[in-house]
Scaffold this motif. Sequence first.
Motif, short mmCIF file in Angstrom:
data_model
loop_
_atom_site.label_atom_id
_atom_site.label_comp_id
_atom_site.label_asym_id
_atom_site.label_seq_id
_atom_site.Cartn_x
_atom_site.Cartn_y
_atom_site.Cartn_z
N VAL A 137 1.50 2.37 -10.94
CA VAL A 137 2.25 3.16 -11.93
C VAL A 137 3.73 2.79 -11.93
CG1 VAL A 137 0.65 5.12 -11.82
CG2 VAL A 137 2.63 5.06 -10.28
N MET A 138 4.16 1.96 -10.97
CA MET A 138 5.56 1.51 -10.95
C MET A 138 5.89 0.68 -12.18
SD MET A 138 6.78 0.19 -7.22
CE MET A 138 5.37 -0.88 -7.05
N LYS A 139 7.05 0.95 -12.78
CA LYS A 139 7.48 0.16 -13.93
C LYS A 139 8.02 -1.20 -13.51
CE LYS A 139 9.17 1.80 -17.69
NZ LYS A 139 10.01 2.45 -18.72
N SER A 140 8.68 -1.24 -12.34
CA SER A 140 9.22 -2.53 -11.88
C SER A 140 9.43 -2.52 -10.38
CB SER A 140 10.55 -2.84 -12.58
OG SER A 140 11.57 -1.97 -12.11
N LEU A 141 9.33 -3.71 -9.80
CA LEU A 141 9.67 -3.94 -8.40
C LEU A 141 10.73 -5.03 -8.37
CD1 LEU A 141 9.34 -3.89 -5.28
CD2 LEU A 141 7.46 -5.51 -5.56
N VAL A 142 11.88 -4.74 -7.77
CA VAL A 142 12.96 -5.72 -7.66
C VAL A 142 13.05 -6.16 -6.21
CG1 VAL A 142 15.43 -6.13 -7.99
CG2 VAL A 142 14.20 -4.62 -9.56
N ILE A 143 12.99 -7.47 -5.98
CA ILE A 143 13.11 -8.03 -4.63
C ILE A 143 14.20 -9.11 -4.65
CG2 ILE A 143 10.72 -7.55 -3.95
CD1 ILE A 143 10.07 -10.50 -4.59
N GLY B 93 0.82 -1.21 0.00
CA GLY B 93 0.00 0.00 0.00
C GLY B 93 0.85 1.26 0.00
N THR B 94 1.82 1.33 0.92
CA THR B 94 2.71 2.49 1.00
C THR B 94 3.50 2.65 -0.29
OG1 THR B 94 2.96 2.19 3.39
CG2 THR B 94 4.64 3.49 2.29
N LEU B 95 4.00 1.55 -0.82
CA LEU B 95 4.85 1.58 -2.00
C LEU B 95 4.10 2.14 -3.21
CD1 LEU B 95 7.78 0.70 -2.57
CD2 LEU B 95 6.85 -1.44 -3.46
N CYS B 96 2.91 1.61 -3.45
CA CYS B 96 2.13 2.05 -4.62
C CYS B 96 1.66 3.49 -4.47
CB CYS B 96 0.93 1.12 -4.82
SG CYS B 96 1.41 -0.57 -5.26
N LYS B 97 1.30 3.88 -3.26
CA LYS B 97 0.90 5.26 -3.00
C LYS B 97 2.09 6.21 -3.22
CE LYS B 97 -1.66 8.65 -1.28
NZ LYS B 97 -2.74 9.26 -2.08
N ALA B 98 3.27 5.82 -2.73
CA ALA B 98 4.47 6.64 -2.91
C ALA B 98 4.79 6.81 -4.39
CB ALA B 98 5.65 6.01 -2.18
N ALA B 99 4.63 5.73 -5.17
CA ALA B 99 4.89 5.81 -6.62
C ALA B 99 3.95 6.81 -7.28
CB ALA B 99 4.73 4.42 -7.24
N GLU B 100 2.69 6.79 -6.88
CA GLU B 100 1.71 7.75 -7.44
C GLU B 100 2.08 9.18 -7.09
OE1 GLU B 100 -2.18 6.69 -6.06
OE2 GLU B 100 -2.04 4.64 -6.84
#
Length: 336
Positions: free
Chosen positions: A272-278, A234-241
């Motif tokens: 809206v993130m193009k990629s997530l690397v884990i 949730g935080t990650l996607c909101k931060a990307a926006e």
Amino acid sequence: MNEPKLIAGNANKPLANSIARRLTLHRGKMVKPVDARVERFNDQEIFVEVYENVRGEDMYILQPTSNPANDNLMELLIIADALKRSSAARITAVMPYFGYARQDRRAKARTPISAKLVANLISESGIDRVLTMDLHATQIQGFFDIPVDNLYAAPIFALDMLHQFKGRLDEVMVVSPDVGGVARARELAKRIGAPLSIVDKRREKAGEISEMTVIGDVRGKACIIVDDICDTAGTLCKAAEVLIEAGATEVHSYITHGVLSGPAVERISNSVMKSLVITDSIQPTDAVSACPNIRIVPTAPMFAQAILNTWNGTSVSSLFDMETLAPIYDGLYPAE
């Protein structure tokens, strides 16, 4: 001279097998996880039986305490007890992901410090040292009365960024998704020579964010969000926006531990993130592996080298440097 011996719980067997393959490559002789069974009775009690002689051996238990955290923690403790009672010379818990690390202080009245309790359980189980990666708070090392080696994903991520963003590093800006993660983001930004920005978030209650503000100018930048844990995303996607609204051209994320529970994968797919690397510190689910904008970088080369360094008494902190890690990851990130 005895060889290091690896034993795996059920939490992340693919990573254990990858580490064993790397140890085989380094040692020039076949290394396999010790033959053992880790099973459950009908009432879900855990039973462990080791089929090989481990007397006087240097044992390494590969077991992240990821979901289901309680089951995986108990597996680790019971495996350690089995090895201790079988006269193993030294037992090292290799915990790529240390569960309960987010409960590292009393933020409110009448709450536990679960990380300290887990540290006590591990110390009392007969484990002699812990090898982990990117603890949520580095001071957790002080909760243990045994040696703790905390590895960092930052040099692996830096190698990956230098490869993925080659030729346009001047466009890159590293972003911390909260004020608490600034030190982690700054360290990575320093490694790749990029500027730093911060997304300041305010929570009304756990899991819900009321407001986010970007500190720093991200206009025209390819932003890379850096954090240690991604749970529901949730935080990650909101931060990307918020970053895109502030003028960023694209947003990528580098997260060490992909917990990715609940709606996380769906949120990331629609983000809206193009990629997530884990990393593979936690065994990815089928949904995570199938998600087109999630990429997994391996940690087996680093953990295998850390195990060898622990076994032969050489420096583990040497693995904090990109120069040391680059040859280990040779082929994955070839020198251009």
